[in-house]
Design a protein around this motif. Structure first.
Motif, PDB file in Angstrom:
ATOM      1  N   THR A 219       0.859  -1.304  -0.167  1.00  0.00           N
ATOM      2  CA  THR A 219      -0.092  -0.034  -0.047  1.00  0.00           C
ATOM      3  C   THR A 219       0.750   1.271  -0.138  1.00  0.00           C
ATOM      4  OG1 THR A 219      -1.814  -1.088   1.180  1.00  0.00           O
ATOM      5  CG2 THR A 219      -1.773   1.254   1.154  1.00  0.00           C
ATOM      6  N   VAL A 220       1.906   1.337   0.827  1.00  0.00           N
ATOM      7  CA  VAL A 220       2.872   2.077   0.758  1.00  0.00           C
ATOM      8  C   VAL A 220       3.461   2.344  -0.504  1.00  0.00           C
ATOM      9  CG1 VAL A 220       5.063   3.147   1.435  1.00  0.00           C
ATOM     10  CG2 VAL A 220       3.287   2.318   3.226  1.00  0.00           C
ATOM     11  N   PHE A 221       3.872   1.444  -1.104  1.00  0.00           N
ATOM     12  CA  PHE A 221       4.344   1.584  -2.614  1.00  0.00           C
ATOM     13  C   PHE A 221       3.619   2.262  -3.380  1.00  0.00           C
ATOM     14  CE2 PHE A 221       4.687  -0.294  -6.939  1.00  0.00           C
ATOM     15  CZ  PHE A 221       6.031   0.117  -7.392  1.00  0.00           C
ATOM     16  N   LEU A 222       2.039   1.972  -3.556  1.00  0.00           N
ATOM     17  CA  LEU A 222       0.928   2.489  -4.403  1.00  0.00           C
ATOM     18  C   LEU A 222       0.846   3.878  -4.010  1.00  0.00           C
ATOM     19  CD1 LEU A 222      -1.520  -0.427  -4.791  1.00  0.00           C
ATOM     20  CD2 LEU A 222      -0.170   0.765  -6.609  1.00  0.00           C
ATOM     21  N   THR A 223       0.835   4.151  -2.764  1.00  0.00           N
ATOM     22  CA  THR A 223       0.642   5.437  -2.273  1.00  0.00           C
ATOM     23  C   THR A 223       1.739   6.372  -2.918  1.00  0.00           C
ATOM     24  OG1 THR A 223      -0.212   4.854  -0.169  1.00  0.00           O
ATOM     25  CG2 THR A 223       0.513   7.233  -0.170  1.00  0.00           C
ATOM     26  N   VAL A 224       3.057   5.860  -2.845  1.00  0.00           N
ATOM     27  CA  VAL A 224       4.080   6.913  -3.277  1.00  0.00           C
ATOM     28  C   VAL A 224       4.167   6.934  -4.719  1.00  0.00           C
ATOM     29  CG1 VAL A 224       6.541   7.029  -3.497  1.00  0.00           C
ATOM     30  CG2 VAL A 224       5.428   6.465  -1.354  1.00  0.00           C
ATOM     31  N   VAL A 227      -0.816   7.357  -6.142  1.00  0.00           N
ATOM     32  CA  VAL A 227      -1.720   8.329  -5.586  1.00  0.00           C
ATOM     33  C   VAL A 227      -0.890   9.724  -5.397  1.00  0.00           C
ATOM     34  CG1 VAL A 227      -3.196   8.701  -3.603  1.00  0.00           C
ATOM     35  CG2 VAL A 227      -2.758   6.525  -4.391  1.00  0.00           C
ATOM     36  N   TYR A 228       0.220   9.691  -5.121  1.00  0.00           N
ATOM     37  CA  TYR A 228       0.737  10.974  -4.763  1.00  0.00           C
ATOM     38  C   TYR A 228       1.125  11.874  -5.977  1.00  0.00           C
ATOM     39  CZ  TYR A 228       4.577  14.165  -3.169  1.00  0.00           C
ATOM     40  OH  TYR A 228       5.428  15.278  -3.100  1.00  0.00           O
ATOM     41  N   LYS A 229       1.064  11.087  -7.150  1.00  0.00           N
ATOM     42  CA  LYS A 229       1.420  12.061  -8.518  1.00  0.00           C
ATOM     43  C   LYS A 229       0.284  12.336  -8.909  1.00  0.00           C
ATOM     44  CE  LYS A 229       6.115   9.881  -8.975  1.00  0.00           C
ATOM     45  NZ  LYS A 229       6.874   9.154  -9.779  1.00  0.00           N
ATOM     46  N   LYS A 231      -3.273  13.872  -8.360  1.00  0.00           N
ATOM     47  CA  LYS A 231      -4.395  14.725  -7.418  1.00  0.00           C
ATOM     48  C   LYS A 231      -5.744  14.253  -7.397  1.00  0.00           C
ATOM     49  CE  LYS A 231      -1.427  18.965  -6.809  1.00  0.00           C
ATOM     50  NZ  LYS A 231      -1.292  20.206  -6.803  1.00  0.00           N
ATOM     51  N   HIS A 232      -6.316  13.737  -8.980  1.00  0.00           N
ATOM     52  CA  HIS A 232      -7.540  13.302  -8.664  1.00  0.00           C
ATOM     53  C   HIS A 232      -7.846  12.154  -7.804  1.00  0.00           C
ATOM     54  CE1 HIS A 232      -5.628  10.817 -11.709  1.00  0.00           C
ATOM     55  NE2 HIS A 232      -6.645   9.971 -11.579  1.00  0.00           N
ATOM     56  N   LEU A 233      -6.704  11.426  -7.458  1.00  0.00           N
ATOM     57  CA  LEU A 233      -6.989  10.186  -6.558  1.00  0.00           C
ATOM     58  C   LEU A 233      -6.953  10.337  -5.167  1.00  0.00           C
ATOM     59  CD1 LEU A 233      -4.824   7.352  -8.779  1.00  0.00           C
ATOM     60  CD2 LEU A 233      -7.346   7.931  -8.648  1.00  0.00           C
ATOM     61  N   TRP A 234      -6.513  11.719  -4.762  1.00  0.00           N
ATOM     62  CA  TRP A 234      -6.445  12.004  -3.258  1.00  0.00           C
ATOM     63  C   TRP A 234      -7.593  12.083  -2.384  1.00  0.00           C
ATOM     64  CZ3 TRP A 234      -2.741  16.852  -2.973  1.00  0.00           C
ATOM     65  CH2 TRP A 234      -1.155  16.568  -3.491  1.00  0.00           C
ATOM     66  N   LYS A 235      -8.925  12.459  -3.160  1.00  0.00           N
ATOM     67  CA  LYS A 235     -10.080  12.239  -2.328  1.00  0.00           C
ATOM     68  C   LYS A 235     -10.523  10.923  -1.977  1.00  0.00           C
ATOM     69  CE  LYS A 235     -14.828  13.870  -2.622  1.00  0.00           C
ATOM     70  NZ  LYS A 235     -15.747  14.548  -3.347  1.00  0.00           N
ATOM     71  N   LYS A 236     -10.562   9.764  -3.143  1.00  0.00           N
ATOM     72  CA  LYS A 236     -10.501   8.681  -3.219  1.00  0.00           C
ATOM     73  C   LYS A 236      -9.866   7.960  -2.200  1.00  0.00           C
ATOM     74  CE  LYS A 236     -11.492   6.352  -7.162  1.00  0.00           C
ATOM     75  NZ  LYS A 236     -11.390   5.637  -8.305  1.00  0.00           N
ATOM     76  N   TRP A 237      -8.586   8.123  -2.263  1.00  0.00           N
ATOM     77  CA  TRP A 237      -7.553   7.467  -1.496  1.00  0.00           C
ATOM     78  C   TRP A 237      -7.603   7.906   0.116  1.00  0.00           C
ATOM     79  CZ3 TRP A 237      -4.352   3.819  -2.426  1.00  0.00           C
ATOM     80  CH2 TRP A 237      -3.330   3.271  -1.565  1.00  0.00           C
ATOM     81  N   SER A 238      -7.941   9.081   0.143  1.00  0.00           N
ATOM     82  CA  SER A 238      -8.467   9.654   1.726  1.00  0.00           C
ATOM     83  C   SER A 238      -9.583   8.993   2.178  1.00  0.00           C
ATOM     84  CB  SER A 238      -8.461  11.072   1.841  1.00  0.00           C
ATOM     85  OG  SER A 238      -7.378  11.604   1.268  1.00  0.00           O
TER      86      SER A 238
END
Length: 438
Positions: A219-224, A227-229, A231-238
């Motif tokens: 999950t950390v790998f996918l986050t970095v 998701v991090y790159k 921005k349209h995924l930030w809301k879904k991820w949060s």
């Protein structure tokens, strides 16, 4: 091939005097592999199994790995077990041949255009498995249990053991997470959100710390990298992160802090080992098993003791077994570390070839990521996270028939997807260079 990979977790036979799913799944696996090889030979598709020029390194390493297993089997003092595996584990030469076949079939014969459909199907099945796991946790499971688990309160579903179930959850959770990040339709998005929540609950109920660690790292790998790159995924991820945290808090509170205490032992026991304060009980006595097993690497350095023969050579005395494992007569048939298990039973050269084989696939996948379009990039990074998560949990867990064929198939799919993207050269060089510099 598509349906076998997707439905394999559900392929069980729950009837009989003492249903044990590892044996059942091994039989399903053997029948499928045999049938597929017969299909290949009758349809004269043998040449399609050979990769194109310039793409043969993983293929060559796979052949070498299989040859080393055959040599280990031929020179083993336990020939029958080396061929067929032990009665409960079934990881002999035949099973390793089946694993390699699953890799080869998914690598060379599976339609690469169906990868997204396949991982979506696997995510749906994981939801079904997770629902049954939740029912089982509350003793609402409706299928008969085998004799070893009839009075067991943990969750293991169709995998015979919570640790095996945990290794499956690493694959299924990270696959579901990958799909969740790629879908845009609201209803579909809600479905995969719920799937992830169900899988997470099943993960907690499995009590498998190696799975906790594997999923955390994936999950950390996918986050970095995903998701991090974006921005349209930030809301879904949060939304997902907050939901999973709330689920963990509620379940932990309802069960008197058990799960947070369980997870915290990963850090406390690691600290004891690093600071040389270990007692041997760390990792549910895994440290004791590793210490007793490490000298065997030297003793069986070149060709190992034979596939699945660990129980015959494990050197602990009855007194040590009583002290550290709670039973003087307990059989230790696995090293509880997949890499140590390979080194002891198949030989150190086989371990090195296996690691090179996996590394060559990951290397190819990272090369392809640089050239992939955005959605393809996310899918490929998701597949990489699955492989990484599994490799991490394997340090504390064992290879097992109910899970390993799926992992080997995903390795083949990852390599096929990577090579397909590299051949397409999807993005122009200038864009690639900008992505790399960014």
């Amino acid at each position: 091939m598509y349906w076998f990979i997707v439905l394999f977790p559900l392929l069980i036979y729950p009837w009989g005097i003492d249903p044990y799913y590892t044996t059942t799944k091994a039989n399903y696996l053997y029948l499928f592999v045999l049938g597929y090889w017969l299909f290949i030979f009758f349809r004269k598709k043998q040449r399609t199994l050979i990769p194109e020029k310039g793409e043969k390194t993983p293929f060559a390493l796979l052949i070498i790995f299989l040859c080393l297993i055959e040599i280990s089997t031929a020179f083993s003092n336990y020939t029958y077990t080396s061929v067929h595996g032990t009665i409960d584990r079934k990881e002999g030469l035949i099973t390793f041949f089946s694993y390699c076949s699953m890799f080869l079939f998914s690598y060379r014969l599976l339609d690469i255009r169906k990868v997204t459909k396949l991982i979506s199907g696997a995510a749906i099945v994981s939801a079904i498995v997770s629902i049954y796991a939740i029912l089982q946790h509350y003793s609402l499971d409706f299928l008969p249990r085998n004799s070893a688990m009839r009075n067991y309160s943990g969750t293991y579903t169709f995998f015979d053991n919570p640790n095996f179930f945990g290794s499956y959850l690493v694959l299924s959770f990270l696959i579901s997470l990958t799909v969740y990040l790629t879908v845009n339709k609201k209803n579909v998005n809600i479905f995969y959100f719920l799937t992830l929540c169900l899988t997470f609950i099943a993960l907690l109920f499995s009590n498998t710390r190696s799975a906790y660690l594997g999923i955390f790292c994936g999950t950390v790998f996918l986050t970095v990298f995903v998701v991090y790159k974006r921005k349209h995924l930030w809301k879904k991820w949060s939304l997902l992160a907050v939901s999973l945290l709330l689920i963990a808090v509620i379940i932990n509170f309802s069960e008197k802090g058990h799960y947070f205490n369980r997870a915290s032992t990963i850090l406390s026991e690691s600290y004891q080992v690093v600071t040389n304060q270990s007692t041997g009980y760390e990792g549910s006595s895994r440290l004791f098993i590793w210490k007793k097993s490490l000298p065997l690497v030297k003793d069986f350095f070149w060709i190992g003791s034979g596939p699945d023969t660990f129980e015959f050579i494990f050197p602990a005395t009855p007194e040590e077994r009583q002290i550290y494992l709670g039973d003087a007569n307990i059989i230790v048939d696995k090293a509880h570390n997949e890499y140590l298990q390979i080194a002891v039973t198949l030989g150190t050269p086989a371990l090195l070839v296996y690691l090179l084989f996996v590394f060559s696939i990951l290397s190819k996948a990272f090369q392809a990521v640089k050239r992939a379009a955005d959605k393809e990039k996310v899918i490929l990074l998701g597949l990489i996270s699955v492989v990484i998560g599994y490799l991490i949990q394997a340090f504390f867990n064992i290879s097992t028939v109910p899970v390993a064929p799926i992992f080997w198939a995903l390795l083949g799919i990852t390599l096929a997807k990577s090579e397909s993207l590299l051949r397409k050269n999807t993005l122009p060089v200038t864009h690639i260079e900008k992505s790399i510099s960014a």
